[in-house]
Design a protein around this motif. Structure first.
Motif, short mmCIF file in Angstrom:
data_model
loop_
_atom_site.label_atom_id
_atom_site.label_comp_id
_atom_site.label_asym_id
_atom_site.label_seq_id
_atom_site.Cartn_x
_atom_site.Cartn_y
_atom_site.Cartn_z
N ASN A 196 5.80 -7.90 -2.01
CA ASN A 196 7.17 -7.48 -1.64
C ASN A 196 7.38 -7.38 -0.14
OD1 ASN A 196 5.68 -5.19 -1.14
ND2 ASN A 196 6.95 -3.82 -2.36
N GLN A 197 6.43 -7.92 0.65
CA GLN A 197 6.58 -7.82 2.11
C GLN A 197 7.44 -8.98 2.63
OE1 GLN A 197 4.56 -5.28 4.12
NE2 GLN A 197 4.80 -4.47 2.06
N GLY A 198 8.36 -8.68 3.51
CA GLY A 198 9.18 -9.75 4.08
C GLY A 198 10.52 -9.25 4.58
N ILE A 199 11.37 -10.21 4.95
CA ILE A 199 12.70 -9.92 5.49
C ILE A 199 13.73 -10.53 4.54
CG2 ILE A 199 14.28 -10.42 7.42
CD1 ILE A 199 11.65 -10.43 9.18
N VAL B 210 10.37 -5.66 1.79
CA VAL B 210 10.14 -4.52 2.68
C VAL B 210 9.02 -4.82 3.67
CG1 VAL B 210 10.84 -2.87 0.90
CG2 VAL B 210 8.42 -3.50 1.11
N SER B 211 8.90 -3.90 4.65
CA SER B 211 7.69 -3.87 5.47
C SER B 211 7.14 -2.47 5.37
CB SER B 211 8.03 -4.23 6.92
OG SER B 211 6.84 -4.24 7.68
N LEU B 212 6.03 -2.33 4.66
CA LEU B 212 5.39 -1.01 4.51
C LEU B 212 4.35 -0.86 5.61
CD1 LEU B 212 4.38 1.61 3.06
CD2 LEU B 212 3.08 0.12 1.52
N PHE B 213 4.26 0.35 6.16
CA PHE B 213 3.26 0.62 7.19
C PHE B 213 1.92 0.88 6.50
CE2 PHE B 213 1.14 3.39 10.31
CZ PHE B 213 1.20 2.56 11.42
N TYR B 214 1.13 -0.18 6.31
CA TYR B 214 -0.23 -0.06 5.76
C TYR B 214 -1.03 -1.30 6.16
CZ TYR B 214 0.70 -3.04 1.54
OH TYR B 214 1.00 -4.06 0.67
N ASP B 215 -2.33 -1.26 5.89
CA ASP B 215 -3.19 -2.31 6.44
C ASP B 215 -3.06 -3.68 5.76
OD1 ASP B 215 -4.43 -1.56 4.15
OD2 ASP B 215 -6.36 -1.07 5.07
N GLN C 11 12.14 -1.11 6.55
CA GLN C 11 10.81 -0.74 7.02
C GLN C 11 10.53 0.67 6.54
OE1 GLN C 11 10.19 -1.20 11.31
NE2 GLN C 11 8.05 -1.67 10.88
N TYR C 12 9.39 0.84 5.84
CA TYR C 12 9.15 2.19 5.36
C TYR C 12 7.77 2.72 5.65
CZ TYR C 12 6.93 1.20 0.72
OH TYR C 12 6.11 0.85 -0.30
N PHE C 13 7.79 4.06 5.80
CA PHE C 13 6.61 4.82 6.20
C PHE C 13 6.40 5.95 5.20
CE2 PHE C 13 8.65 3.18 9.97
CZ PHE C 13 7.59 2.73 10.76
N HIS C 14 5.26 6.61 5.37
CA HIS C 14 5.07 7.91 4.75
C HIS C 14 5.26 8.93 5.87
CE1 HIS C 14 3.82 5.19 1.63
NE2 HIS C 14 4.06 6.17 0.77
N PHE D 183 -1.42 6.30 5.06
CA PHE D 183 -1.23 5.54 6.30
C PHE D 183 -0.17 6.18 7.22
CE2 PHE D 183 -3.38 2.31 3.78
CZ PHE D 183 -4.28 1.81 4.71
N ALA D 184 -0.40 7.44 7.53
CA ALA D 184 0.53 8.14 8.44
C ALA D 184 0.58 7.39 9.77
CB ALA D 184 0.05 9.56 8.67
#
Ligand SMILES: [Zn+2]
Length: 361
Positions: free
Chosen positions: A182-185, A198-203, A232-235, A243-244
């Protein structure tokens, strides 16, 4: 002699009336609101599930300082009164909330779980009741569903699509136990608001390898250059959540975001709001009804969904058009609208449900 005189004045009259006759203008909706180049939504998952402290202490004050907005994914059963009060305050301050389920359990057995794992997901409880609870506690109706772990199933997808309040969802990383990615624009004309990339903040993010200084800004830059829509989403921030993100890195992103917003490169808004705009701008059209030397009048036509006419749905859109003659006022339903006219172009925001729009010369 007299024949020539008549001809001359007839010619003069014709010239005069041509000069004062306005050319028919065609108004179109801009791709993104305020005619900005791209659209972007910032999200933090797991409010009431561990990220709330950094949302209170870092995200909210730093976003406010820059006049930016973000959305918080609420785990509805985990909130206690003080967290509901704060969420309500955030809504009053212009932030939004999304549904991150009632219990934060996966909707299907994740592939990384053992064979004995049994999912305990219930659409009615984890989607339907969760939306009701967030609405009852904060007064805000979530329009976006974010499945826990972005794990989806055909059944939950169908339930969300049929839910009258939910108009958007993040695409699943796994669906029915199969890797989907699900990563992308999202393209500017994306066709499914229930499968938002989405773009999730993880490795596993394709941007991760660019390193701390570049990875967050690089996604934003791609959103802008593709003129698309980025989620773009974070925890959490500087905490022990999944992945803070470090505070330094987060603030650097907010500064970039503010600069891009201020220079009209990006429209920062709620994901549901952006999905609404994308469909309304395509399906609602401004149709010229009347044109003379003093004014041109446009009506709003079209159908946003199979049952909703554009003129019956409350949406704000940005209209643009080429206009050579000087516009002295733009009115909708008798009220003046703010507008900008320069370099032969006009631009203004209007409401789809407030009646015809008139440009006065
Ligand atoms: Zn989560």
């Amino acid at each position: 002699m007299s024949v020539i005189k008549i001809s001359a004045s007839a010619l003069l009259l014709a010239t005069l009336s041509q000069a004062s006759q306005a050319n028919d203008i065609s108004l179109v909706n801009s791709t993104w609101k305020y005619n900005k180049q791209s659209a972007y939504a910032l999200q933090h998952d797991d409010y009431c599930g561990g990220t709330q402290d950094s949302i209170h202490n870092i995200a909210v004050p730093e976003l406010k300082k820059r006049g930016l907005t973000a959305s918080f994914g609420v785990i509805a059963r985990s909130c206690w009164p003080d967290l509901w009060d704060k969420a309500k305050q955030y809504v009053d301050d212009g932030f939004t909330l999304y549904n991150h389920s009632m219990r934060h359990t996966p909707a299907f057995k994740p592939t990384w779980e053992s064979k004995t794992f049994r999912d305990d997901w219930k659409n009615e409880l984890d989607i339907g009741k969760a939306n009701e609870r967030i609405k009852a506690k904060t007064g805000y109706t979530p329009t976006l569903m974010a499945m826990p772990y972005d794990i989806g199933s055909d059944e939950s997808y169908k339930y969300v699509r049929e839910h009258p309040e939910l108009i958007a969802m993040r695409a699943p990383v796994e669906n029915n136990g199969v890797w989907a990615g699900n990563q992308g624009i999202n393209d500017k004309d994306f066709y499914n608001g229930y499968k938002l990339k989405v773009s999730l903040f993880y490795d596993w993010s394709p941007y991760w390898k660019l390193g701390k200084k570049k990875r967050l800004g690089a996604f934003l830059q791609d959103v802008i250059s593709q003129q698309g829509f980025g989620v773009q989403y974070f925890h959490g921030i500087n905490d022990d959540s999944y992945f803070a993100v470090s505070k330094t890195e987060y603030l650097r992103l907010l500064d970039k975001l503010k600069q891009a917003s201020d220079t009209d490169l990006v429209w920062v808004s709620d994901a549901g709001e952006i999905v609404n705009y994308r469909y309304a701008r395509e399906y609602c059209t401004l149709t010229l009804e009347k044109s003379d030397a003093q004014q041109q009048r446009f009506s709003i036509q079209g159908t946003v969904t199979q049952t909703q006419l554009c003129s019956q749905v409350n949406r704000e859109l940005t209209a643009m058009g080429d206009v050579e003659q000087k516009v002295v006022a733009v009115e909708q339903g008798g009220e003046a609208l703010a507008f900008v006219q320069q370099d032969g172009k006009i631009q203004f925001e209007y409401q789809t449900d407030k009646g015809d729009i008139t440009l006065l010369f």
